[in-house]
Write a protein that holds these residues in place. Structure first.
Motif, PDB file in Angstrom:
ATOM      1  N   LYS A   1       0.668  -1.286   0.237  1.00 44.04           N
ATOM      2  CA  LYS A   1       0.091   0.028  -0.242  1.00 44.04           C
ATOM      3  C   LYS A   1       0.821   1.744   0.403  1.00 44.04           C
ATOM      4  O   LYS A   1       0.433   2.774  -0.903  1.00 44.04           O
ATOM      5  N   TYR A   2       1.465   0.838   0.370  1.00 46.99           N
ATOM      6  CA  TYR A   2       2.994   2.085   0.588  1.00 46.99           C
ATOM      7  C   TYR A   2       3.777   2.943  -0.637  1.00 46.99           C
ATOM      8  O   TYR A   2       4.305   1.623  -0.465  1.00 46.99           O
TER       9      TYR A   2
ATOM     10  N   ILE B   1      -0.330   6.724   0.782  1.00 45.57           N
ATOM     11  CA  ILE B   1      -1.206   5.281   0.522  1.00 45.57           C
ATOM     12  C   ILE B   1      -2.544   5.265  -0.858  1.00 45.57           C
ATOM     13  O   ILE B   1      -3.230   5.836  -0.717  1.00 45.57           O
TER      14      ILE B   1
END
Length: 1012
Positions: free
Chosen positions: A266-267, A284
């Motif tokens: 997600k990052y 994100i």
């Protein structure tokens, strides 16, 4: 560039398995902002503030601050990519591998087709450059605004060129492979030739990331495993394993010098290749984003996803996963301890401490943390609302003990001198007090300040202290309480007893001693006149539309010379310098896109960090950290406003320095308000359309930009638009709008018409008077009989006059004249309406002069044709009629019939039945047949029917046309053996249980007589 290479290899700011708790705030650009497509390939934020977008499917659009303009004429053409180049504020070029589109004033002016498709193109020296690598030759074309011009043509090089152009600043590069060497070429602006500037013995390779001719990353293609080489300062480094570089996204030349790095599922992290040491924002995204645009004016970024694009802001961080690595929900308490760490307590159970952008849970704490809390020395004092809960003390290791038993509350406060601790208890009137020395022991003795001392305020939600040590308390719905510690007395002002104009949800005393109180639904109040008794009655209110009555002020804090206000759905800054020095209200707000709130702000969860002066606050589902210092350093743009009047497909730009005039009947339209500024973000505004003479009351500020105006009358109006600018100022625009009046709305028209009607009535009255005098002279019995018939005839003539008034009643004549007035400019239908109207008036007045009861059928039929024609021109353009042939009507032209016997029912069918039908078809049918000694006229329509028309506003409830016709028929039938018969049949049609339509059958004797 050494630092850059190290960052790429080792990960930026965080290791591969460690992710920050705080990430850059993102805003999803969706349909509300005009981003109707998916998977955006290009987003260009121009210096003017306009944003130009292209999806991977080829949909192209222009976006202002609060509007969107699609460009269908250049959309959906299959190309791999497309880009934008803004020439100036009014002109931009869209270019791809097949064409160049010149867009001026948001409209595609022309399209220049390329000789053939090429993927070798870019911007260069304020022009576009296209390179064709044909067999044997390299042809270079440029476009500078007019036509595509060939600049050079020279023999092709032997190397195998990549179909790519790389930009570094103002320089253009390309690359090729020849044997085992990677060749770098630079385009010379003087000759428009590619000149070789570097050679690297890489073997067969492709470029993964190009920074400049001496710094790049390549992937080897002749190895079995994924292998990368780094070229640093012109030197080829040792090949590296691919795993160390597979998170680097290729650089988008439109985003130079920024790139994107994947840190996890997600990052994602944005980095700069020219300033790798700068603070690199992490954000994100559940999708795999690509960095597709940068915004230099405001320092934001655009990232595409498989769905809607994201706008990434760097002045606001959010902390989405601080509880159990899953959420940041229900943060009811937000505090800072003696080390500068942030404590977030959740009502769902648990406490997290944020230290150096890492969130860690306090061990063994699963309490339901409610509002309030204070930090004192090394302990945090919080309130548990769970069963058996209350005030408790806890340290970072989770060691805790209760300080109250089954007594909870909603706020705690430590006096400015640090000697006293206050608890606003829940379920009790007043508050509790103890010393900080006692509370440190873990067994405090509580001094209860309750109703016995005058404390009648239940469930205190906020506490603050003025410079004289008086304790101010509040509840948003109940009122205000002030405690005097030295005298141990309390004064209470309750709102339900009209003792206080407001109740307090939040409060703070600023560094100058002003007590600020945010109400639940009545704005922001303050007390700073210490010459007056401390009381809500001596408080003053800040008058600003953004501090409206309908929203709670949930929390207050101070940042330097700004009062930070949490306003339910927005965060605002009140300039205290301006307030104190100039008595002027300057109120700025965190833009809704920057904030990106998905819920409302929480109660009293707002603080200014003593460590770095950032402002922390929470909503019901998120924790935020706002770098106010950086935010205040950004440019604060004022918007340019444009207002359009939209009616159907027609739009008109309003001018605020002159009157905007519209034709009669233009009474329903939409007002579109468009904003544009370099930051391309919406603004709060308020607008209202008021008629001249009416009082002004602007509605609560909102992000609304379309105002629907319905059914307004003619006259002069003012459209007032108040914009709350990013710099805290207010801009007001005034647009004058005039809706012209119809002819019949002018006073002189009524005066003229009244004179005409009076003259006609006087003339007819004189005729009747002469007839009455003559009849009175009759002396014989025959004269008496004639007198009787004359009286009947006078009654009938009077009825016919009333019927005439009903048929050609003022509003009908006025509507006809109004149509003529609006259409006289070279429109033949206006002349035909006037002609038919004049013909009908002439027939009726000639008949009145002859003083006869009956007139020929052909005259009645002429009235019918005229009324149908007039209604078709005025109201029912799509009217369909089925009328008998002239040969049929000519057979009955000499038969005598009463005036209006056909015209009145047909007009009723048109005016009340068909005109009220909302959707077509509109059908009127008339047939004529014979039945023994009668002619039979049948009139059928598919209108709404007589029952429904009686409920509508245009139905003349007090009209006498049909009633008088019936009385005329009754009088005539009294002296004739063969009678006139009129039969009505309702609801002759039934569709989907909707009954409608009317049929009228009129039987008229062929030999009808009355008088001579």
């Amino acid at each position: 560039m050494l630092v850059f290479i190290v960052l790429l290899l080792n990960g930026i700011a965080y290791g591969q398995n460690t992710f920050p708790a705080g990430v850059a705030n993102t805003y999803t650009l969706g349909e509300k902002e005009g981003y109707n497509g998916f998977n955006y390939a290009a987003i260009y934020h121009a210096p003017s503030g306009k944003v130009y977008t292209r999806t991977y499917y080829g949909e192209i659009a222009i976006h202002g601050n609060n509007y969107s303009i699609p460009l269908p004429s250049i959309s959906l053409e299959g190309t791999q990519a497309g880009y934008f180049y803004e020439v100036n504020e009014k002109e931009i070029w869209y270019y791809d591998s097949k064409r160049i589109a010149v867009i001026r004033n948001d409209t595609v002016q022309r399209i220049i087709r390329l000789p053939e498709e090429t993927f070798f193109y870019s911007e260069f020296n304020k022009s576009l450059i296209y390179v064709y690598n044909r067999k044997g030759y390299i042809d270079i074309y440029t476009f500078s605004g007019n036509e595509l011009v060939k600049k050079s043509s020279y023999p092709a090089l032997t190397a195998k060129f990549f179909n790519a152009i790389y930009r570094f600043g103002k320089n253009i590069y390309t690359a090729a492979v020849e044997g085992d060497s990677l060749l770098i070429y630079e385009l010379t602006p003087e000759t428009f030739h590619f000149k070789q500037v570097a050679v690297y013995a890489t073997g067969k390779a492709i470029i993964v990331q190009f920074i400049d001719a001496r710094n790049l990353i390549v992937q080897l293609t002749d190895t079995k495993t994924t292998t990368f080489c780094v070229i640093e300062n012109g030197t080829l480094k040792k090949p590296l394993e691919g795993e160390k570089l597979n998170n680097i996204f290729p650089l988008n030349t439109d985003c130079y010098p920024y790139g994107l790095k994947k840190m996890g599922d997600k990052y994602k992290q944005i980095f700069s290749v020219t300033q790798p040491e700068e603070n690199n924002p992490v954000f994100i995204s559940q999708d795999n984003p690509n960095l597709v645009g940068t915004e230099k004016q405001y320092g934001s970024f655009y990232a595409s996803t498989g769905n809607k694009p994201l706008r990434i802001f760097t002045t606001v961080k959010k902390y989405p996963y601080i509880f159990h690595n899953s959420s940041a929900n229900s943060i009811f308490s937000l505090q800072q301890d003696y080390t500068g760490d942030i404590w977030a307590g959740s009502y769902n159970g648990g406490i997290s401490i944020i230290h150096d952008n890492v969130a860690s849970p306090v061990p063994s704490i699963k309490k339901r943390i409610t509002n309030g809390g204070s930090s004192f020395k090394k302990n945090m004092y919080l309130i548990d609302e769970g069963i058996g809960g209350g005030l408790f003390r806890v340290d970072k290791n989770g060691n805790n003990n209760k300080l109250t038993q089954d007594v909870f509350g909603f706020y705690t406060y430590i006096s400015k001198n640090g000697n006293y601790f206050y608890l606003g208890t829940g379920g009790y009137n007043g508050l509790w007090q103890t010393t900080t020395a006692q509370i440190e022991t873990g067994k405090p003795n509580w001094h209860k300040i309750d109703s016995s001392k005058g404390a009648n305020l239940l469930n205190i939600l906020t506490i603050t202290e003025d410079t004289l040590g008086r304790i101010w308390c509040g509840h948003p719905k109940r009122g205000i309480l002030i405690y005097y510690p030295e005298k141990d007395i309390v004064k209470t002002w309750l709102t339900d007893k009209n003792e206080s104009p407001f109740g307090a949800f939040s409060s703070i005393s600023d560094t100058k001693g002003t007590v600020w109180m945010g109400s639940g639904a009545n704005g922001l109040w303050y007390y700073n006149d210490y010459n007056k008794e401390p009381s809500p009655l001596n408080c003053k209110r800040i008058n600003h539309p953004l501090l409206a009555n309908s929203k709670s002020i949930t929390a207050l804090t101070q940042y330097n010379n700004w009062l930070v206000i949490s306003g339910y759905d927005k965060i605002m800054l009140l300039n205290l310098d301006s307030f104190y020095q100039k008595n002027k209200i300057i109120l700025r707000y965190l833009n809704p896109q920057e904030a990106g709130f998905t819920s409302f702000t929480e109660q009293n969860t707002l603080l200014t960090s003593k460590k770095d002066s950032t402002v922390w606050f929470s909503t019901s589902d998120m924790l935020y950290q706002w770098n106010v210092k950086k935010w205040l350093g950004l440019p604060a743009y004022k918007v340019t406003a444009t207002v359009f009047v939209q009616s159907g497909k027609n739009s008109t730009v309003l001018h605020n320095k002159k009157n905007n005039s519209f034709k009669p009947g233009f009474n329903s339209f939409d007002l579109h308000v468009r904003y544009l500024s370099p930051d391309n973000m919406p603004r709060y505004s308020s607008a209202a359309l008021i008629k001249d003479g009416d009082s002004l009351q602007l509605p609560e500020p909102s992000l609304q930009n379309i105002y629907s105006i319905k059914n307004i009358s003619s006259g002069r109006y003012q459209f007032l638009l108040e914009i709350y600018e990013a710099d805290g100022s207010t801009t007001r625009y005034t647009y004058s709008i005039t809706i012209k009046k119809y002819l019949w709305q002018q006073w002189w028209f009524w005066a003229l018409l009244s004179g005409l009607v009076s003259a006609v009535i006087l003339y007819l009255y004189n005729l009747k008077q002469k007839k009455r005098v003559a009849e009175e002279k009759a002396k014989t019995a025959a004269a008496e009989l004639q007198s009787f018939k004359s009286e009947q005839e006078k009654k009938l003539a009077n009825l016919q006059l009333v019927t005439l008034s009903s048929q050609f009643r003022p509003h009908f004549i006025l509507n006809a004249l109004n149509t003529i007035g609006a259409q006289m400019d070279d429109k033949p239908e206006a002349e035909s309406v006037l002609s038919r109207l004049g013909e009908s008036v002439n027939l009726i007045f000639n008949h009145a002069q002859q003083q006869k009861i009956l007139h020929p059928f052909n005259s009645e039929w002429q009235l019918v044709q005229n009324i149908i024609h007039i209604h078709r021109q005025m109201y029912l353009k799509q009217l369909t009629t089925n009328l008998p042939d002239a040969a049929i009507t000519d057979n009955y032209q000499n038969i005598n019939v009463p005036l209006g016997i056909l015209q009145i029912p047909i007009e009723n069918a048109l005016l009340h039945g068909l005109s009220n039908r909302e959707n077509g078809p509109w059908n009127l049918s008339i047939s004529i047949s014979e039945k023994e000694n009668y002619i039979v006229v049948s009139i059928t329509d598919n209108g709404v029917g007589r029952k429904k028309s009686a409920t509508l506003s245009n139905f003349t409830k007090h009209g006498t046309g049909t009633k008088n016709l019936n009385e005329i028929v009754a009088i005539i039938n009294a002296t004739n053996t063969e009678k006139i018969n009129i039969t009505y049949t309702d609801d002759i049609y039934n569709e989907a249980d909707n009954k409608f339509g009317t049929s009228v059958q009129i039987e008229i004797p062929k030999q009808l007589n009355y008088g001579t």
